[in-house]
Write a protein that holds these residues in place. Structure first.
Motif, mmCIF file in Angstrom:
data_model
loop_
_atom_site.group_PDB
_atom_site.id
_atom_site.type_symbol
_atom_site.label_atom_id
_atom_site.label_comp_id
_atom_site.label_asym_id
_atom_site.label_seq_id
_atom_site.Cartn_x
_atom_site.Cartn_y
_atom_site.Cartn_z
ATOM 1 N N ALA A 190 0.822 -1.299 -0.008
ATOM 2 C CA ALA A 190 0.039 0.012 -0.140
ATOM 3 C C ALA A 190 0.510 1.133 -0.080
ATOM 4 O O ALA A 190 2.170 1.209 0.580
ATOM 5 C CB ALA A 190 -0.855 -0.281 1.288
ATOM 6 N N LYS A 191 0.566 2.893 -0.991
ATOM 7 C CA LYS A 191 1.459 3.424 -0.822
ATOM 8 C C LYS A 191 -0.094 4.440 0.192
ATOM 9 O O LYS A 191 -0.814 4.718 -0.205
ATOM 10 C CB LYS A 191 1.540 4.078 -2.009
ATOM 11 N N GLN A 192 1.164 5.733 0.608
ATOM 12 C CA GLN A 192 0.533 6.485 1.811
ATOM 13 C C GLN A 192 1.114 8.520 0.627
ATOM 14 O O GLN A 192 2.288 8.351 1.346
ATOM 15 C CB GLN A 192 -0.025 6.343 3.039
ATOM 16 N N VAL A 193 0.509 8.889 0.931
ATOM 17 C CA VAL A 193 0.516 10.294 0.626
ATOM 18 C C VAL A 193 -0.391 11.428 1.617
ATOM 19 O O VAL A 193 -1.598 11.072 1.075
ATOM 20 C CB VAL A 193 1.383 11.346 -0.328
ATOM 21 N N GLY A 194 0.175 11.436 2.500
ATOM 22 C CA GLY A 194 -1.132 12.291 3.747
ATOM 23 C C GLY A 194 -2.118 11.275 4.179
ATOM 24 O O GLY A 194 -1.849 10.795 4.745
ATOM 25 N N ASN A 195 -3.003 11.707 3.837
ATOM 26 C CA ASN A 195 -4.556 11.149 4.133
ATOM 27 C C ASN A 195 -5.134 10.604 2.864
ATOM 28 O O ASN A 195 -6.024 9.655 3.249
ATOM 29 C CB ASN A 195 -5.318 12.011 4.986
ATOM 30 N N LEU A 196 -3.966 10.205 1.805
ATOM 31 C CA LEU A 196 -4.547 9.798 0.695
ATOM 32 C C LEU A 196 -3.641 7.692 0.747
ATOM 33 O O LEU A 196 -2.845 8.116 1.060
ATOM 34 C CB LEU A 196 -3.884 9.724 -0.483
ATOM 35 N N LYS A 197 -4.438 7.210 0.519
ATOM 36 C CA LYS A 197 -3.451 6.081 0.515
ATOM 37 C C LYS A 197 -4.057 5.235 -0.553
ATOM 38 O O LYS A 197 -5.604 4.401 -1.262
ATOM 39 C CB LYS A 197 -4.064 4.650 1.665
ATOM 40 N N LYS B 139 -13.246 14.245 -7.394
ATOM 41 C CA LYS B 139 -13.140 12.966 -6.540
ATOM 42 C C LYS B 139 -12.042 13.268 -5.101
ATOM 43 O O LYS B 139 -13.265 12.989 -3.590
ATOM 44 C CB LYS B 139 -13.177 11.805 -7.243
ATOM 45 N N LEU B 140 -10.912 13.896 -5.290
ATOM 46 C CA LEU B 140 -9.929 13.697 -4.237
ATOM 47 C C LEU B 140 -10.721 14.484 -3.119
ATOM 48 O O LEU B 140 -10.665 14.237 -2.131
ATOM 49 C CB LEU B 140 -9.301 14.162 -4.394
ATOM 50 N N SER B 141 -11.199 15.712 -4.145
ATOM 51 C CA SER B 141 -11.490 17.162 -3.092
ATOM 52 C C SER B 141 -12.917 16.765 -2.462
ATOM 53 O O SER B 141 -13.281 17.231 -1.035
ATOM 54 C CB SER B 141 -11.688 17.885 -4.001
ATOM 55 N N GLU B 142 -13.758 16.056 -3.177
ATOM 56 C CA GLU B 142 -14.896 15.563 -2.734
ATOM 57 C C GLU B 142 -15.093 15.285 -1.010
ATOM 58 O O GLU B 142 -15.612 14.766 -0.144
ATOM 59 C CB GLU B 142 -15.917 15.337 -3.418
ATOM 60 N N PHE B 143 -14.235 14.304 -0.868
ATOM 61 C CA PHE B 143 -13.802 13.630 0.238
ATOM 62 C C PHE B 143 -12.691 13.449 0.508
ATOM 63 O O PHE B 143 -12.219 13.365 2.166
ATOM 64 C CB PHE B 143 -13.520 12.225 -0.467
ATOM 65 N N GLY B 144 -12.541 14.754 1.008
ATOM 66 C CA GLY B 144 -11.772 15.519 2.300
ATOM 67 C C GLY B 144 -10.332 15.090 1.721
ATOM 68 O O GLY B 144 -9.819 15.235 3.194
ATOM 69 N N LEU B 145 -9.756 15.191 0.596
ATOM 70 C CA LEU B 145 -7.485 14.918 0.707
ATOM 71 C C LEU B 145 -7.273 16.027 1.319
ATOM 72 O O LEU B 145 -7.831 17.879 0.885
ATOM 73 C CB LEU B 145 -7.716 14.741 -0.491
ATOM 74 N N GLN B 146 -6.301 15.876 1.920
ATOM 75 C CA GLN B 146 -5.552 16.804 2.516
ATOM 76 C C GLN B 146 -3.966 16.533 2.821
ATOM 77 O O GLN B 146 -3.707 15.596 2.001
ATOM 78 C CB GLN B 146 -6.220 16.974 4.157
ATOM 79 N N HIS B 147 -3.285 17.886 2.971
ATOM 80 C CA HIS B 147 -1.873 17.593 2.812
ATOM 81 C C HIS B 147 -0.995 17.253 1.029
ATOM 82 O O HIS B 147 0.211 16.662 1.487
ATOM 83 C CB HIS B 147 -1.152 16.884 4.087
ATOM 84 N N ALA B 148 -1.896 16.652 0.513
ATOM 85 C CA ALA B 148 -1.410 16.470 -0.709
ATOM 86 C C ALA B 148 -2.891 17.405 -2.159
ATOM 87 O O ALA B 148 -4.199 17.495 -1.448
ATOM 88 C CB ALA B 148 -0.549 14.537 -0.975
#
Length: 249
Positions: free
Chosen positions: A143-150, A217-226
């Motif tokens: 699995a890969k992770q950047v900020g709160n994205l996995k 889509k990423l913005s709608e689900f609250g992507l932060q820090h990236a």
């Protein structure tokens, strides 16, 4: 819920088995033997209840009879396989070669013919569970992770704040490419070559449209820090917020 409390109270390290078997004597015998081997066992006697039982109990292995009174066992196996990723062991009196072939095509992982020793069934179940958990662990490690994205690459799943986001196959591949190149500008030429296996013609908007949809889509689900940034005249870059891109190609 009572079910949740039961599962949460399991001794750490216990395996959960779901037996879907209409012969109550056989089911009880197996349940008794497995419980002596530190399994926690649930029983169902109809195929129609199997899907809900899997959803409720989250078993580590499903032991499934083919000769159920309400639904063909092959159909039950196919239904479970649509959402259940764990091992399914067939336990049946059917011993014909075609029955075994059909079971594996339906999604089964193992096939045992009655009568069978409970001890053999136990070690086969434990082997299936061990391989399944090893596979899940390897998947987690990839699995890969950047900020709160996995990203779970092997399962093609994306999570923001641990909430799954439904992405198209192309959107997932596009995001995966961006994550693999955090801080590096990806030109449209490279994106087209890698994902579409052809050159960018200078005017096509396919990637731009998909990129816009992915951002939404990423913005709608609250992507932060990236965030995905457009580098005019160059391409796109996936940046960790607060970390300026490296402007590499």
């Amino acid at each position: 819920m009572q079910v949740s409390n039961q599962v949460e109270s399991l001794v750490e390290g216990s395996n959960i088995a779901l037996i879907v078997e209409d012969d109550r004597m056989v089911s009880t015998l197996l349940k008794s033997y497995l419980e002596k081997s530190e399994f926690f066992v649930y029983q169902e006697h109809l195929g129609e209840s199997a899907e809900q039982a899997v959803a409720n109990y989250q078993p580590d292995v499903v032991i499934l009879d083919l000769g159920l009174p309400d639904i063909d066992g092959y159909e039950v196996c196919e239904r479970l396989r649509k959402s259940y990723q764990g091992p399914i062991m067939i336990l049946t009196a059917k011993d014909a070669e075609q029955d075994q072939i059909s079971a594996f095509f339906s999604g089964a992982d193992d096939y045992l013919v009655k009568p069978v020793s409970p001890a053999i069934l136990k070690v086969r179940a434990e082997s299936l569970i061990r391989r399944s958990k090893d596979s899940q662990q390897k998947s987690y490690q990839r699995a890969k992770q950047v900020g709160n994205l996995k990203l779970d690459v092997s399962a093609h799943k994306c999570f923001v704040n641990d909430v799954a986001i439904k992405l198209s196959s192309f959107e997932f591949k596009l995001l995966n490419l961006l994550v693999d190149n955090v801080g590096r500008v990806l030109s449209r030429d490279r994106i087209y070559n890698v994902l579409l296996k052809r050159d960018y013609n200078g005017t096509e908007r396919t990637v731009d449209v998909r990129m816009a949809k992915l951002r939404e889509k990423l913005s709608e689900f609250g992507l932060q820090h990236a965030q995905i940034e457009t580098v005019w005249g160059q391409g796109y870059v996936f940046n960790e917020i607060g970390s300026p891109h490296l402007a590499k190609h």
